[in-house]
Design an enzyme around this catalytic site. Structure first.
Site, PDB file in Angstrom:
ATOM      1  N   ASP A   1      -3.856   2.819   2.666  1.00 51.50           N
ATOM      2  CA  ASP A   1      -3.215   4.180   1.950  1.00 51.50           C
ATOM      3  C   ASP A   1      -4.478   5.278   1.720  1.00 51.50           C
ATOM      4  O   ASP A   1      -4.544   6.297   2.112  1.00 51.50           O
ATOM      5  CB  ASP A   1      -2.222   4.197   0.844  1.00 51.50           C
ATOM      6  CG  ASP A   1      -2.863   3.183  -0.006  1.00 51.50           C
ATOM      7  OD1 ASP A   1      -3.999   2.636  -0.163  1.00 51.50           O
ATOM      8  OD2 ASP A   1      -1.975   2.790  -0.881  1.00 51.50           O
TER       9      ASP A   1
ATOM     10  N   MET B   1       0.898  -0.996  -0.121  1.00 53.13           N
ATOM     11  CA  MET B   1      -0.113  -0.085   0.081  1.00 53.13           C
ATOM     12  C   MET B   1       0.949   1.218   0.015  1.00 53.13           C
ATOM     13  O   MET B   1       1.771   1.515   0.975  1.00 53.13           O
ATOM     14  CB  MET B   1      -0.781   0.129   1.196  1.00 53.13           C
ATOM     15  CG  MET B   1      -1.853  -1.233   1.173  1.00 53.13           C
ATOM     16  SD  MET B   1      -3.060  -0.832  -0.179  1.00 53.13           S
ATOM     17  CE  MET B   1      -2.955  -2.434  -0.697  1.00 53.13           C
ATOM     18  N   CYS B   2       0.680   2.229  -1.036  1.00 54.94           N
ATOM     19  CA  CYS B   2       1.861   3.094  -1.243  1.00 54.94           C
ATOM     20  C   CYS B   2       1.519   3.876  -2.023  1.00 54.94           C
ATOM     21  O   CYS B   2       0.299   4.239  -2.476  1.00 54.94           O
ATOM     22  CB  CYS B   2       2.906   2.183  -1.983  1.00 54.94           C
ATOM     23  SG  CYS B   2       3.231   0.580  -1.056  1.00 54.94           S
ATOM     24  N   GLY B   3       2.572   5.039  -2.346  1.00 59.04           N
ATOM     25  CA  GLY B   3       2.484   6.046  -3.335  1.00 59.04           C
ATOM     26  C   GLY B   3       3.641   5.687  -4.570  1.00 59.04           C
ATOM     27  O   GLY B   3       4.744   5.349  -4.169  1.00 59.04           O
TER      28      GLY B   3
ATOM     29  N   THR C   1       6.752   5.246  -2.354  1.00 58.43           N
ATOM     30  CA  THR C   1       6.867   5.395  -0.722  1.00 58.43           C
ATOM     31  C   THR C   1       6.028   4.143  -0.230  1.00 58.43           C
ATOM     32  O   THR C   1       4.802   3.943  -1.046  1.00 58.43           O
ATOM     33  CB  THR C   1       6.214   6.789  -0.233  1.00 58.43           C
ATOM     34  OG1 THR C   1       4.798   6.629  -0.844  1.00 58.43           O
ATOM     35  CG2 THR C   1       6.996   7.662  -0.849  1.00 58.43           C
TER      36      THR C   1
END
Lengths: 227, 305, 442
Positions: free
Chosen positions: C210, B1-3, B149
Site C-alpha cells: 500500500d 495491506m490496507c487503509g 479498504t
C-alpha cells in the site's frame, strides 16, 4: 507569483509545471492551494524556486528536493523531504514518520513534532526539529546533523555512523552504539549556526550531544548482542 | 495491506450525518485497498434483553422474510428485520447464544457477520465507492463507525476475507499490516474453540482478541497481551459498543493518524482521509505511539480505559 | 585419489558431519561469527537442466536456422512509461554494485551489454560515470540503503528498479566489509573509510504494497512518467509478491531465484532461504495470468542462468526476458584458471572462489584494489561479455526454431517436458514421455 489550486489541477500538472522551471526558469514564486493531504506534491524539484504549500501534505512532499525552498503551511505526511539534496524544506506543523529519510543535503526544519524514524539513514542533510522526535530517529544516520529542541523517543541514533545529534530535552533511550558525547567549542558553533539557519531561538548551551561510539564499525565477537 | 478509517462522534447532533461524514473517508483510502471494503457502524441500539445480528447470504434474493417468520415461531419472540443488499439486520428479543444457535440450525448457509446490541458489519468485494453505494452508507446514522479498504496480501479476495472481522459481542477489528506468526496461532486458537472462515492473518488477530476476551481479559488487557503474542507489523482499530481503540505494533511502520475536535475523534491510515471532516483545519492531530493503546468511549465500558 | 585409499582402509566419512561441515563448525568456534561469502547457492537444486524441449518433427514444423527469422527483441515497460525500453536480446545484466565490483568491471558490463543492444543495471552504491557512459540502456536500482541515490542519476536512467529483495538473500540486507570501503566507495556511500557496511533490509520510508504504490508514484512524478519502474523481489512467496507488485503499479517485475548471486551475505542465508528459479517462474506467470497482466507487465527472471537453453526454458515458462549476474562475471574472467596459483594463496581455488567481500579477487573483478583492478581491461571484458551474450541468444534461437517458433516469446510450457518428478512438479510440465504433471496448483 503563480498559484496552483490542487482541487482544480492535479499533482501531476503541478509537478510538471515545477519541473519545467529546471529547463527554463520563468517564475520563481509558487503557491499551492488546497493540497488536502495528497501525496508527492512538489517532489523532484531542481531549481531555485520558492514554493508555499498552504495546507497539509501526504507522503513524500518535496521528495528529492534540489535547490528549491519549499514551505508546508500545515502538517506533512510520511517521508517529507526524503533524499533531499539541497535547498530548504520547512514544515510549519508536524511531520509524520521518516522525515528527511536518506537526505544528502540541504536543511529540513520541522516547527512542530516529528514522528518515528526522523532522519533515518540521513546522509548529510541538516534537520532541525522544534518539537519532539519519535522512536528510532537517526537510525543508521551517516552524516549531517539532527537538532531536537524537544524530547527524543526510544533508540535514538541506533547503529549511527557520523551524524551529529543535539537534543535539548529528554532522550527516552539511546540505540545501539549511540552515546552522549562531550560538547566542545566547535559543536556550539555548529549548533549556533544550525539554529540560526533554521530561525529557531534556543540557547545552544542547553543541548546535549550524541554520536557514534564507533564500536560497531568493524565486527567484534563480543558485540554480537548489539547486532 | 490496507487503509483504515474510524470516526467517533462526541457531538450527538452529528449522529444523523455519520454515514455522510464517513463515506468520503472510506473512499479516500481506495488506493491503499482496491480489492474489498467494509465498515462496522454502531447505533440504533436494541434493548439489553434483545440481540442484533448482521446476517449475510450470497444470494441477493434470499428469503429473509421466511427466516424472520421462522425465528418468530420457533423462538416465540418478536423479530424486527430489514434488508440491505445481501445483508439483513435481525433484531430478536432473546439472548445472543439462542439467536446464533437458531441461525446456525435454521439457515446454515447464512453467515453471521456480527452480533451485539449496537453493531452492524457490512462488507463486500469491490471498490470502496461501490460498497458505499451498495449499502447506501451516506444515509446511515449512528454514534461511531470504523471502516477498512483491503489490498489482499496472501489470502484470497473474498467477502469473508474482508474487514471488519467480528471479535465478540459488539466488537470488531480492522487491521493494516502483515502478521508473521498467524498460521500457528490460528491452530492454537482453533483448539481453544475459535472458528475461522479464511486463511486471513487479520481474522487471526480478531480471533485472538475474541479468545482473550472470553478468558476474561478486558479489551485493554487483550490488546496488551496481543503485543506479546502477535508477531509482525500491524495497526489495529477495534470497534466497541461505546467507541473505538487504536493500537500500533512496537515497530510501528504502518501509518496511522488521529484527529480530535470538540465534535469527534477520527483515525485514518493517511491524513487525506480526514480532509473532508468539518473543522479539521483546527483539529488536534497526532500519530499514535508504538505499542500504546488509545481508547475513546462515551460511557467508559469497564476495563476498556 | 586419497578418497579411494581411505575407503580401502575401511574409513568411512559421515554423510551428516562431512569434512565441509566439520570445517565450518571449527571456523564458527574460532571466530564467533557466521560465515560471510559471495556467489549464489552452491547446493544442488532442481534446475533448468531437468527440463527438455520437444523439438518439431511431424506434428509441428521447425524453422530453418539463419534463413527463417526468429525474433529476439523485447519491449519492457509498456504499461505506464512514456519511454519503454526496447532490448535487442532478451538477456539483460542484473544489478551489481560499484563497491562490490571494480569500476573496470562495471564499465566492462556496460560495454558488453551495449554491444548487444541490451541493458545493464546499477547496484547499491549509485551510478558511476564510467557505467552510465558505456551503457546505452541503464537501469538504476532504488535500494533500501539509498547509498549514492540522487535525483540527477534517477533522471538519467532508462528505467528504475525498486529492489525489495534478491534471490540470494530474500529478507536480508547486503554486507560490505571494511576492506572494500576505499576512499571512492566511501565517498559514494557517505561512509567513513574502512567501516563494515550493513545495508538495510527494508526501505526506510515505506513498508508494504500500500505504501509502495505511493513510492512508485513519487518515482514516476520525479521522472515525469517517462521511464519504466521495475519491482525486483527475491523468490519466496512469488505468487503473492507478483500480484502485489502489479497492484502497487509496477511496469516490470524481476523475480530472482535462490541461485542468484550476491556480493556478500551470510552463507546460511544463501543456502537456506528462497525457492529455486525453476519453481518461481510458474508462480509468477500464474499470478500475472490471473490478473490478465501476462505480457502487459513484463517478467524478467534471474538466478542461475548459464546458457541459451536456460534462456529458452525461462521464456517457455513465461518470462519475457532473463537477467544474468554470476554468468556475466564468469564471462569477464571471474574464477579464471589462469589465476589458480593466486587463488590458492588466498585459501581458495579457481572455480571455488566466493570471498568477494574480502576484495582480494585475483581476477580483478570483485575488488577495489587498484593493482588487481588493472587486470581486467574493460574493453576486452566488454568484448567477451558481448560474445557470450551472442552465444546465449543464438542457442536460445536454435531451440526456438527447432520448436517451430519465429519469436522466442512464442515458446510455451507445452514445448517442455521434465526429467525428474521434482522439476515436473515445480515447472508444471509433464514428466518426459507421459502426460503426468505431479500435483496441481502450487
Amino acid at each position: 507569483m503563480k498559484t496552483i489550486n490542487l482541487t482544480e489541477q492535479t499533482v501531476r500538472d503541478l509537478n510538471q509545471a515545477l519541473h519545467a522551471q529546471a529547463v527554463e526558469c520563468t517564475e520563481r514564486e509558487w503557491e499551492v492551494l488546497e493540497p488536502k493531504g495528497q501525496h508527492n506534491i512538489a517532489c523532484g524539484l531542481d531549481q531555485n524556486l520558492s514554493v508555499d504549500i498552504k495546507g497539509p501534505t501526504g507522503y513524500y512532499c518535496a521528495g528529492m528536493n534540489k535547490k528549491a525552498h519549499v514551505t508546508i503551511h500545515g502538517n506533512a505526511g510520511q517521508g517529507v523531504a526524503e533524499n533531499m539534496m539541497s535547498g530548504t524544506v520547512r514544515v510549519k506543523g508536524d511531520a509524520s514518520q521518516a522525515a528527511g529519510a536518506t537526505a544528502h543535503g540541504g536543511l529540513l526544519v520541522i516547527e512542530g513534532n516529528a514522528a518515528a524514524r526522523c532522519g533515518i539513514s540521513m546522509k548529510g542533510v541538516d534537520i532541525v526539529v522544534k518539537g519532539n522526535v519519535g522512536h528510532m530517529s537517526c537510525f543508521m544516520g551517516q552524516a549531517g546533523a539532527l537538532v531536537v529542541c524537544g524530547d527524543a523517543g526510544d533508540a535514538l541514533g541506533d547503529s549511527i555512523y557520523e551524524t551529529h545529534i543535539y537534543v535539548k530535552g529528554e532522550v527516552k533511550s539511546l540505540g545501539a552504539d549511540c552515546i552522549e558525547k562531550e560538547v566542545r567549542e566547535e559543536h556550539i558553533e555548529e549548533l549556533t549556526e544550525l539554529l540560526n539557519r533554521a530561525g529557531v531561538d534556543e540557547d545552544p548551551a542547553a543541548f546535549k550531544r550524541y554520536g557514534s561510539a564507533r564500536q560497531l564499525y568493524n565486527f567484534k565477537v563480543d558485540n554480537t548482542s548489539a547486532y | 495491506m490496507c487503509g483504515i478509517v474510524g470516526l467517533y462522534l462526541k457531538n450527538k447532533a452529528l449522529e444523523s450525518q455519520l454515514g455522510a461524514l464517513f463515506e468520503p473517508m472510506l473512499i479516500a483510502m481506495t488506493d491503499r485497498g482496491p480489492d474489498s471494503a467494509g465498515f462496522a457502524i454502531y447505533g440504533d441500539e436494541v434493548a439489553d434483553d434483545s440481540i442484533k445480528l448482521t446476517l449475510r447470504h450470497a444470494d441477493e434474493n434470499y428469503d429473509w422474510a421466511a427466516l424472520a417468520e421462522k425465528a418468530q415461531t420457533e423462538l416465540n419472540t418478536g423479530v424486527e428485520w430489514f434488508k440491505n443488499s445481501k445483508v439483513a439486520v435481525f433484531k430478536i428479543q432473546t439472548s445472543a447464544a439462542i439467536a446464533e444457535a437458531f441461525v446456525a440450525e435454521a439457515a446454515p448457509d447464512v453467515l453471521i457477520l456480527s452480533a451485539g446490541q449496537s453493531i452492524e458489519i457490512l462488507k463486500e468485494v469491490g471498490l470502496p465507492e461501490n460498497i458505499a453505494e451498495t449499502f447506501s452508507l451516506k444515509g446511515m446514522k449512528g454514534s461511531h463507525i470504523i471502516g477498512h479498504t483491503r489490498m489482499a496480501t496472501e489470502s484470497a479476495v473474498t467477502m469473508e476475507g474482508s474487514h471488519p472481522f467480528s471479535t465478540g459481542m459488539d466488537l470488531c477489528l480492522v487491521h493494516n499490516g502483515s502478521l508473521s506468526n498467524h498460521n500457528r496461532l490460528r491452530e492454537e486458537l482453533k483448539r481453544e474453540g475459535i472458528v475461522f472462515e479464511t486463511e486471513n492473518d487479520s481474522e487471526v488477530a480478531a480471533g485472538y482478541l475474541t479468545w482473550r476476551l472470553q478468558q476474561g481479559d478486558s479489551l485493554n488487557e487483550a490488546l496488551t497481551n496481543s503485543l506479546k503474542d502477535l508477531d509482525g507489523f500491524f495497526t489495529f482499530t477495534v470497534g466497541t459498543r461505546d467507541g473505538f481503540a487504536v493500537m500500533r505494533d512496537p515497530i510501528a511502520c504502518k501509518p496511522a493518524v488521529m484527529a480530535e475536535t470538540d465534535d469527534y475523534v477520527a483515525m485514518a491510515s493517511e491524513y487525506q482521509a480526514l480532509t473532508t471532516l468539518p473543522g479539521i483545519e483546527n483539529a488536534r492531530i497526532w500519530e499514535p505511539e508504538p505499542a500504546t493503546i488509545y481508547v475513546w468511549e462515551r460511557n467508559s465500558q469497564e476495563g476498556a480505559k | 585419489m586419497s578418497e579411494d585409499i581411505k575407503v580401502k582402509d575401511g574409513l568411512r566419512e559421515s554423510a551428516t558431519f562431512d569434512r565441509t561441515t566439520m570445517t565450518e563448525i571449527r571456523r564458527a568456534a574460532e571466530t564467533g561469527i557466521y560465515d560471510i561469502r559471495g556467489f549464489g547457492a552452491k547446493r544442488k537444486l532442481p534446475h533448468f537442466d531437468d527440463l527438455l524441449f520437444l523439438g518439431a518433427s511431424m506434428s509441428r514444423y521447425p524453422l530453418e536456422g539463419y534463413r527463417e527469422k526468429c525474433n529476439t527483441s523485447v519491449t519492457l515497460g509498456t504499461r505506464f512509461a512514456k519511454k519503454p525500453i526496447v532490448l535487442d536480446i532478451p538477456v539483460t545484466i542484473a544489478g551489481m554494485s560499484f563497491g562490490a565490483l571494480s569500476a573496470n568491471a562495471k564499465e566492462a558490463l556496460g560495454r558488453g551489454a551495449s554491444l548487444m543492444g541490451t541493458s545493464t543495471t546499477t547496484g547499491d552504491g549509485g551510478m558511476t560515470p564510467e557505467e552510465r557512459g558505456q551503457s546505452t540502456k541503464l537501469v538504476y536500482q532504488y535500494l533500501p540503503s539509498r547509498y549514492g541515490m540522487n535525483p540527477d542519476d534517477l533522471r538519467k536512467a532508462d528505467a528504475i528498479e525498486v529492489v525489495l529483495g534478491q534471490g540470494a538473500k530474500p529478507g536480508g540486507g547486503g554486507m560490505l566489509l571494511g576492506q572494500k570501503i576505499t576512499d571512492r566507495v566511501a565517498k559514494m556511500r557517505t561512509l567513513p573509510m574502512g567501516v563494515d557496511q550493513r545495508s538495510a533490509c527494508r526501505h526506510p520510508d515505506w513498508t508494504g504494497p500500500d505504501d509502495l504504490a505511493i513510492k512508485i508514484q513519487e518515482l514516476r512524478e520525479i521522472t515525469d512518467w517517462q521511464v519504466p519502474i521495475y519491482i525486483k523481489v527475491g523468490a519466496t512467496r512469488t505468487y503473492y509478491d507478483v500480484k502485489l507488485a502489479v497492484k502497487a503499479g509496477a511496469d516490470v517485475i524481476v523475480v530472482d531465484g535462490m541461485q542468484g548471486g550476491t556480493a556478500a551475505t551470510q552463507d546460511v542465508f544463501i543456502e537456506h532461504v528462497g525457492i529455486p528459479t525453476l519453481a518461481a517462474i510458474p508462480q509468477a506467470v500464474r499470478a500475472l495470468q490471473e490478473m490478465g497482466m501476462h505480457r502487459k507487465v513484463q517478467l524478467i527472471v534471474s538466478g542461475g542462468i548459464r546458457n541459451g537453453a536456460d534462456v529458452a526454458k525461462c521464456m517457455a515458462l513465461g518470462a519475457d526476458a532473463v537477467a544474468i549476474g554470476t554468468a556475466a562475471l564468469v564471462a569477464l574472467g571471474c574464477n579464471h584458471p589462469m589465476y589458480d596459483e593466486e587463488f590458492k594463496k588466498i585459501g581458495s581455488a579457481a572455480g571455488f572462489y566466493d570471498d568477494y567481500h574480502e576484495g582480494k579477487d585475483p581476477a580483478g573483478i570483485s575488488t577495489q584494489d587498484p593493482e588487481l583492478m588493472k587486470r581486467l581491461d574493460p574493453v576486452d571484458g566488454g568484448r567477451r561479455l558481448a560474445n557470450y551474450l551472442n552465444v546465449l541468444t543464438l542457442e536460445a534461437q536454435t531451440l526456438a526454431r527447432a520448436c517451430g517458433k519465429n519469436d522466442l516469446r512464442n515458446l510455451e510450457p507445452e514445448d517442455l517436458v521434465a526429467l525428474t518428478v521434482e522439476s515436473a512438479a515445480m515447472a508444471n510440465v509433464p514428466l518426459a514421455g507421459t502426460s503426468w504433471i505431479p500435483g496441481k496448483g502450487f
